[in-house]
Design a protein around this motif. Sequence first.
Motif, short mmCIF file in Angstrom:
data_model
loop_
_atom_site.label_atom_id
_atom_site.label_comp_id
_atom_site.label_asym_id
_atom_site.label_seq_id
_atom_site.Cartn_x
_atom_site.Cartn_y
_atom_site.Cartn_z
N ALA A 260 0.84 -1.19 0.00
CA ALA A 260 0.00 0.00 0.00
C ALA A 260 0.88 1.25 0.00
N ASP A 261 1.99 1.20 0.73
CA ASP A 261 2.93 2.32 0.74
C ASP A 261 3.55 2.52 -0.64
N LEU A 262 3.89 1.43 -1.31
CA LEU A 262 4.44 1.55 -2.67
C LEU A 262 3.46 2.27 -3.59
N CYS A 263 2.21 1.87 -3.52
CA CYS A 263 1.18 2.49 -4.37
C CYS A 263 1.01 3.96 -4.04
N SER A 264 1.01 4.28 -2.75
CA SER A 264 0.82 5.66 -2.32
C SER A 264 1.96 6.55 -2.80
#
Length: 506
Positions: free
Chosen positions: A427-431
């Motif tokens: 989720a952090d990668l996507c954000s």
Amino acid sequence: MTTFAHWNVRPLDVSVRGNLLVNIRTVNLRAGAKKNSRSSFSSSSSSFCSSHSLQRYAKFGSSSASRCSKLHRGGVRPIGQEQQQQQQQQQKHWSSEEEVVMAVAMAGCAAAAAHAAPLKLEKVVLTKEHLSLATEAMDKFIATIQDHPDQREDATPYYLLHKQGEYVYGTVLMFHGFSATTGQMALLAQYLFENGFNVYQPALRGHYFNKPAKYWPSVHMKPGLKETVQEKLMADPQFSAIINNFKSVVQLTTEQINITRERVSLDYPELDQAINDDNFTKAFYTWFESQHLDYLHEAEARLQEVNALPGPVFTVGLSMGGAVSLALAALHPDKIAKTAIFSPLLKVKDQKIREFCQLAGQFGAQECWWYPEMPFPLSCFVAVDVFSRFVSSKNLIDVLAKKIPTLAVFTEIDDVADVTIGQKFFADLCSIAGNEGPPHLSSTYTTAEKVPHPMVNPTEVSQCTTNRYWNALYQETFRFLTQGTIVAENLHKLSQDPDLPQVHPL
């Protein structure tokens, strides 16, 4: 004549199909040439194998320089051996996480200036020079493993290369899970090879050898501190009984964990603080020394060996191999085009067990359940956890998010990796990537689907189940590597997509 050789494998049944250009010295073939009746196999699925590769298939078990070949006006321009040697001399050997962090930042800047690999791949041609340089480098390393007196059965590294003049998508570097062997990823390696990729599968650092205490990366209490602590704590009959009678984390009770922690907290509160240092910061390193970066050193050395092969490089890994795949991509975004990982070990699941391992491993406690014939020190398991936290550092996440397309597949019933932490990581990668960054794709098998942690290997029984969806998992991995996308719902189907290369039944 189209032939294939069929090797005697345990328990996997893997065939290398197509025209074989083979340097055979001491290979025990169970069957000779047989006609290949599968219409889906063309001459493009033929292999270039050294005897090292063939010997590997006979023993399967269950269990920052630019690339040496560059695309040049639609073709491949090979770079000579002299330049390759210069590149190898430039390879760094990171001795601390601080050095790695600096290197990651520099690699990110370099990758930003480089031409990004397209999400949808075009094949490139293999030349004689490509094969000669790459096989020389890989054979040299493989020979050191085969000649080693402590060689572990079924853990020999191997490669699958297509023949001169054939077209390939690039090269897959594949990494198995902690304590496993190269056989764990063999079927996926074979599928990708048969459908247009070169594959090189080394083992994790030290896993080539059958003496974990000697060769596997581990965490050690600093000299001087260990002797003092050990003498006092082991003098306690209750504490020493727990350590000396330990057999497996599977049998470990909450009471045993609490007794050991209470004893440490009473006598050595600073040590207790170090053990409780979940992010492995100054408190941890005041007491401990860790060899976890050796996993990265190993992967970087193997990456150097495929420099001569044309096209992009991809990292694919399971569990600890997934963490290694991510770290290698973050440090070398100029070389790694995409990474696909399964059940990534970004944090060991049970915190109390992790903390017990960190303490008990210093006093000789070994895990005897996983491999009764080859127990390994708990301190080795701690190094895995330290490495997983290193991969989750902000510097690595930033490079991955902005430069490397990723695919991650999780399972809710994972008994090793903390799936919540893994999902947050992606989720952090996507954000961070936002709308302008590369795609970061993930999917999770639900509890009802009963997919175990070693999901890539359909023959490996774990948590009383196997992965029934492995055919679709292989196909979507192929789609991601070649097209930069997936059809997520397909991962949860038992049927295969007819528009993708078919996975052959076991």
